[in-house]
Design a protein around this motif. Structure first.
Motif, PDB file in Angstrom:
ATOM      1  N   GLY A 295       0.827  -1.209   0.000  1.00  0.00           N
ATOM      2  CA  GLY A 295       0.000   0.000   0.000  1.00  0.00           C
ATOM      3  C   GLY A 295       0.848   1.239   0.000  1.00  0.00           C
ATOM      4  N   PRO A 296       0.202   2.407  -0.111  1.00  0.00           N
ATOM      5  CA  PRO A 296       0.961   3.657  -0.179  1.00  0.00           C
ATOM      6  C   PRO A 296       1.723   3.943   1.118  1.00  0.00           C
ATOM      7  N   VAL A 297       2.906   4.479   1.002  1.00  0.00           N
ATOM      8  CA  VAL A 297       3.740   4.755   2.174  1.00  0.00           C
ATOM      9  C   VAL A 297       3.149   5.884   3.026  1.00  0.00           C
ATOM     10  N   ASP A 298       2.295   6.699   2.411  1.00  0.00           N
ATOM     11  CA  ASP A 298       1.674   7.788   3.175  1.00  0.00           C
ATOM     12  C   ASP A 298       0.215   7.471   3.524  1.00  0.00           C
ATOM     13  N   ALA A 299      -0.106   6.179   3.594  1.00  0.00           N
ATOM     14  CA  ALA A 299      -1.485   5.781   3.895  1.00  0.00           C
ATOM     15  C   ALA A 299      -1.906   6.281   5.280  1.00  0.00           C
ATOM     16  N   PRO A 300      -3.092   6.869   5.402  1.00  0.00           N
ATOM     17  CA  PRO A 300      -3.552   7.337   6.716  1.00  0.00           C
ATOM     18  C   PRO A 300      -4.031   6.207   7.624  1.00  0.00           C
ATOM     19  N   VAL A 301      -4.314   5.054   7.034  1.00  0.00           N
ATOM     20  CA  VAL A 301      -4.816   3.923   7.828  1.00  0.00           C
ATOM     21  C   VAL A 301      -4.005   2.673   7.492  1.00  0.00           C
ATOM     22  N   MET A 302      -3.626   1.925   8.533  1.00  0.00           N
ATOM     23  CA  MET A 302      -2.937   0.649   8.335  1.00  0.00           C
ATOM     24  C   MET A 302      -3.816  -0.474   8.885  1.00  0.00           C
ATOM     25  N   PHE A 303      -4.104  -1.451   8.058  1.00  0.00           N
ATOM     26  CA  PHE A 303      -4.840  -2.636   8.489  1.00  0.00           C
ATOM     27  C   PHE A 303      -3.838  -3.753   8.763  1.00  0.00           C
TER      28      PHE A 303
ATOM     29  N   VAL B 212       5.297   4.341   7.653  1.00  0.00           N
ATOM     30  CA  VAL B 212       4.002   4.733   7.086  1.00  0.00           C
ATOM     31  C   VAL B 212       3.339   5.799   7.981  1.00  0.00           C
ATOM     32  N   ARG B 213       3.562   5.714   9.243  1.00  0.00           N
ATOM     33  CA  ARG B 213       2.998   6.639  10.227  1.00  0.00           C
ATOM     34  C   ARG B 213       1.496   6.889  10.015  1.00  0.00           C
ATOM     35  N   PRO B 214       0.709   5.820  10.053  1.00  0.00           N
ATOM     36  CA  PRO B 214      -0.733   5.989   9.852  1.00  0.00           C
ATOM     37  C   PRO B 214      -1.361   6.719  11.047  1.00  0.00           C
ATOM     38  N   LYS B 215      -2.462   7.372  10.802  1.00  0.00           N
ATOM     39  CA  LYS B 215      -3.184   8.019  11.903  1.00  0.00           C
ATOM     40  C   LYS B 215      -3.987   6.986  12.675  1.00  0.00           C
ATOM     41  N   LEU B 216      -4.373   5.924  11.979  1.00  0.00           N
ATOM     42  CA  LEU B 216      -5.172   4.862  12.606  1.00  0.00           C
ATOM     43  C   LEU B 216      -4.611   3.496  12.217  1.00  0.00           C
ATOM     44  N   VAL B 217      -4.489   2.620  13.215  1.00  0.00           N
ATOM     45  CA  VAL B 217      -4.072   1.239  12.975  1.00  0.00           C
ATOM     46  C   VAL B 217      -5.258   0.336  13.302  1.00  0.00           C
ATOM     47  N   VAL B 218      -5.686  -0.463  12.348  1.00  0.00           N
ATOM     48  CA  VAL B 218      -6.814  -1.367  12.573  1.00  0.00           C
ATOM     49  C   VAL B 218      -6.280  -2.788  12.731  1.00  0.00           C
TER      50      VAL B 218
END
Ligand code: URA
Length: 205
Positions: A41-49, A129-135
């Motif tokens: 996925g994109p390295v700047d993704a706001p969410v990581m699953f 990635v530094r997502p804002k949310l990790v699911v």
């Protein structure tokens, strides 16, 4: 003066981590598996699953969530209004753990020691990635994300704070839905899964 060494851009650092993980020997799971399945996925993704570990198809393909659990995840994510392509998708454990049975390979849950051995890769992905949310989907993912056991039933469906200030969400693993024996229970649990996933929507907006 010392020569200036430029920090690699996150995308290159992520590619380097992926290349390094390809030859990881931190636990024994690499030996029977086909390959390391790193996140995508994109390295700047706001969410990581985060899922559990690659399954049979992911092990052969090299990408996470492309098999039956992935199809279930795609359907639920779409229904929740989430665009998977904008998210980073990975697993707590990056090799497929299985026992052979005839021609089939039967999934085995990873041991805590294996989750721990693989955790530095997840931490690297989070750092880059530094997502804002990790699911975290399922108990294995929750254990890896929080660094301790986090019962899914008690913690699912609401935003939680991680130690680094990032937000996290715990929900069930899509494979859990596939394993439910009756259609009514499956429909009900699927609807709950979609409701949980909807909490990620503002992060992707
Ligand atoms: N299940 C997971 O947890 N991850 C995958 O990538 C596929 C199935």
């Amino acid at each position: 003066p010392a020569p200036q060494v430029a920090e690699p851009v996150p995308q290159d650092a992520l590619a380097a981590a992926r290349a390094e993980a390809a030859s990881c020997r931190a636990c024994p799971l690499w030996a029977p598996a086909t390959q390391t399945v790193f996140g995508a996925g994109p390295v700047d993704a706001p969410v990581m699953f985060v899922g559990e570990q690659p399954g049979d198809q992911e092990d052969l393909d090299g990408r996470p969530f492309v098999g039956p659990a992935g199809k279930m995840f795609d359907r639920a994510a779409q229904e929740a209004g989430l665009e998977r392509a904008r998210a980073y998708v990975t697993n707590a454990v990056k090799h497929f753990k299985f026992v052979p049975r005839g021609k089939r390979r039967i999934h085995q849950s990873p041991a805590v020691a294996e989750i721990r051995a693989c955790r530095p890769w997840l931490m690297r992905e989070l750092e880059l990635v530094r997502p804002k949310l990790v699911v975290a989907m399922g108990a294995t993912a929750a254990q890896a994300v929080f660094g301790k056991a986090m019962p899914v039933g008690k913690n699912r469906g609401r935003l939680l704070a991680l130690e680094d200030g990032r937000q996290a969400l715990i929900t069930v693993h899509p494979s859990y839905l596939l394993r439910l024996p009756d259609a009514a229970a499956q429909a009900e649990e699927y609807a709950r899964f979609v409701e949980d996933l909807k909490l990620a929507r503002p992060f992707l907006a």
